[in-house]
Design a protein around this motif. Sequence first.
Motif, short mmCIF file in Angstrom:
data_model
loop_
_atom_site.label_atom_id
_atom_site.label_comp_id
_atom_site.label_asym_id
_atom_site.label_seq_id
_atom_site.Cartn_x
_atom_site.Cartn_y
_atom_site.Cartn_z
N GLY A 24 0.83 -1.20 0.00
CA GLY A 24 0.00 0.00 0.00
C GLY A 24 0.87 1.24 0.00
O GLY A 24 2.07 1.19 -0.26
N ALA A 25 0.23 2.37 0.28
CA ALA A 25 0.96 3.63 0.27
C ALA A 25 2.05 3.63 1.33
O ALA A 25 1.91 3.04 2.40
CB ALA A 25 -0.01 4.78 0.52
N GLY A 26 3.13 4.30 1.00
CA GLY A 26 4.26 4.35 1.92
C GLY A 26 4.67 5.79 2.20
O GLY A 26 3.98 6.74 1.82
N LEU A 27 5.80 5.92 2.84
CA LEU A 27 6.32 7.22 3.22
C LEU A 27 6.52 8.13 2.01
O LEU A 27 6.27 9.33 2.09
CB LEU A 27 7.63 7.05 4.00
N GLU A 28 6.94 7.56 0.89
CA GLU A 28 7.16 8.38 -0.30
C GLU A 28 5.87 9.07 -0.74
O GLU A 28 5.88 10.26 -1.06
CB GLU A 28 7.67 7.55 -1.50
N GLN A 29 4.77 8.33 -0.73
CA GLN A 29 3.49 8.91 -1.15
C GLN A 29 3.05 10.02 -0.18
O GLN A 29 2.49 11.03 -0.62
CB GLN A 29 2.40 7.83 -1.23
N TYR A 30 3.32 9.84 1.10
CA TYR A 30 2.98 10.89 2.06
C TYR A 30 3.82 12.14 1.80
O TYR A 30 3.31 13.26 1.78
CB TYR A 30 3.18 10.41 3.50
N LEU A 31 5.12 11.95 1.59
CA LEU A 31 6.00 13.09 1.37
C LEU A 31 5.68 13.82 0.07
O LEU A 31 5.88 15.03 -0.04
CB LEU A 31 7.47 12.64 1.37
N GLN A 32 5.16 13.10 -0.92
CA GLN A 32 4.77 13.71 -2.19
C GLN A 32 3.38 14.33 -2.12
O GLN A 32 2.92 14.94 -3.08
CB GLN A 32 4.80 12.66 -3.30
N GLY A 33 2.66 14.16 -0.99
CA GLY A 33 1.33 14.71 -0.84
C GLY A 33 0.25 13.86 -1.46
O GLY A 33 -0.88 14.30 -1.60
N LYS A 34 0.54 12.62 -1.82
CA LYS A 34 -0.42 11.74 -2.47
C LYS A 34 -1.19 10.87 -1.47
O LYS A 34 -2.10 10.16 -1.86
CB LYS A 34 0.30 10.81 -3.45
#
Length: 185
Positions: free
Chosen positions: A139-149
């Motif tokens: 699922g979504a990870g830290l990268e998606q959070y940092l990218q605002g996704k």
Amino acid sequence: ALAAVVGLLLGVGAMFVVEQLDDRIQSPREVEAFVGLEVVAMIPRLSTALGDSPVLLDEHATLPEFESFRGLRAELVTRLEKIQGCRVVCILSALQSEGKSTVTANLAKVLAMEGRRVLVFDADLRRPSQRKLIGATGGAGLEQYLQGKATLASVVQQSKIVGVDVLAAGEGSSGAAELAGTTRF
């Protein structure tokens, strides 16, 4: 006979010189003297056939290795008991394959065994390992959070260890430096 004595003296002299020039740190006392910080615990090298792969120990293990993690837990809990609210413990190392992932996962496990809630924050954006090691789903990870996704709540996942949640990078990113430099980080 004279050559044997001279050879012996040269050998002993060479051993003495090599010993004096050896600047490797070999004991906890030397670490404390060199770095100026106290050694909290000593974790032995884990005996595993997996080589450098991180190892999550079984909680029923009576291995000295697992006892060392329990000792680390006791030391940390004692040192941090007067701090109110959340506590942050950071596991760092200068080089790869020194055991950061193994120490992090097993420390989280022994803290959770004591009934504490633990959030493992795996910020290794290039080679993340905690999600796979402690059994969090994809699922979504830290990268998606940092990218605002993705939202922060959506990237925190339960692990297979009761009481341990994971906020980790998914597959790793080639743009790790840029992501680490964001305001969301």
